[in-house]
Enzyme design. Structure first.
Site, PDB file in Angstrom:
ATOM      1  N   CYS A   8     140.598  -9.533   0.368  1.00 58.89           N
ATOM      2  CA  CYS A   8     141.054  -8.980  -0.939  1.00 58.89           C
ATOM      3  C   CYS A   8     140.630  -7.441  -0.980  1.00 58.89           C
ATOM      4  CB  CYS A   8     140.576  -9.545  -2.153  1.00 58.89           C
ATOM      5  SG  CYS A   8     138.667  -9.764  -2.116  1.00 58.89           S
ATOM      6  N   ARG A  14     137.946 -12.044  -5.110  1.00 56.58           N
ATOM      7  CA  ARG A  14     138.883 -13.218  -4.990  1.00 56.58           C
ATOM      8  C   ARG A  14     138.735 -13.783  -3.580  1.00 56.58           C
ATOM      9  NH1 ARG A  14     143.610  -8.900  -6.088  1.00 56.58           N
ATOM     10  NH2 ARG A  14     142.049  -7.892  -5.116  1.00 56.58           N
ATOM     11  N   ASP A 125     143.331  -9.041 -10.109  1.00 54.23           N
ATOM     12  CA  ASP A 125     142.075  -8.821  -9.761  1.00 54.23           C
ATOM     13  C   ASP A 125     140.930  -8.787 -11.063  1.00 54.23           C
ATOM     14  OD1 ASP A 125     139.605  -7.810  -8.548  1.00 54.23           O
ATOM     15  OD2 ASP A 125     140.502  -6.222  -7.727  1.00 54.23           O
TER      16      ASP A 125
END
Ligand code: 4NP
Length: 152
Positions: A8, A14, A125
């Site tokens: 990420c 994440r 996000d």
């Protein structure tokens, strides 16, 4: 041995969540010896600050009773492209950022986690949305689909 790198932007929200969730899935199935799993980010600032997993990610993993160890952010390196079989991004921006670091994806190793599901999409996000529950649901959906797709 199947080697997977989850990627990420910051490698604190994440991709460590995906790493832990996927690791837990293969542990529960006793197939962990067939895999090597790690995660990385496309930006280097969290590595410079030696940042661990974000509190929001830790909280939801604890709430879901998923065991995890600390992971410290690291930036993806050019040689990761050769080493890993699958480079699993969280969103489309990650993919272009990864390619700017490792070069063009001639071996078709790079994809988004939710590309393995019936509704391919980005994982938002939570650094910006604050919604770690939504991220967790997406990560579980993606990891289940990924495992199904690559492990026979
Ligand atoms: P992640 O979220 O890519 O899911 O780890 C982010 C974490 C940190 C930052 C951006 C996104 N940051 O700007 O430090």
């Amino acid at each position: 041995m199947i080697k997977i790198l989850f990627v990420c932007l910051g490698n604190i929200c994440r991709s460590p969540m995906a790493q832990v969730v996927f690791q837990n899935m293969i542990n529960e199935r006793n197939i962990e010896d067939d895999f090597e799993i790690d995660s990385a980010g496309t930006e280097g600032y969290n590595e410079m600050c030696h940042m661990g997993i974000h509190r929001g990610t830790k909280e939801i993993l604890r709430r879901k009773n998923i065991p995890f160890e600390e992971h410290y952010s690291r930036k993806i390196r050019k040689q990761d492209y050769e080493y890993y079989d699958y480079i699993i991004a969280m969103d489309s921006e990650n993919i272009s950022d990864i390619e700017s670091i490792v070069g063009k994806d001639y071996e078709h190793k790079i994809s988004r986690l939710l590309d393995y599901t019936k509704s391919p999409r980005n994982i938002k996000d939570p650094w910006y949305t604050g919604n770690f529950d939504e991220t967790y649901d997406d990560v579980v959906e993606g990891c289940e689909a990924l495992l199904e797709a690559i492990y026979k």
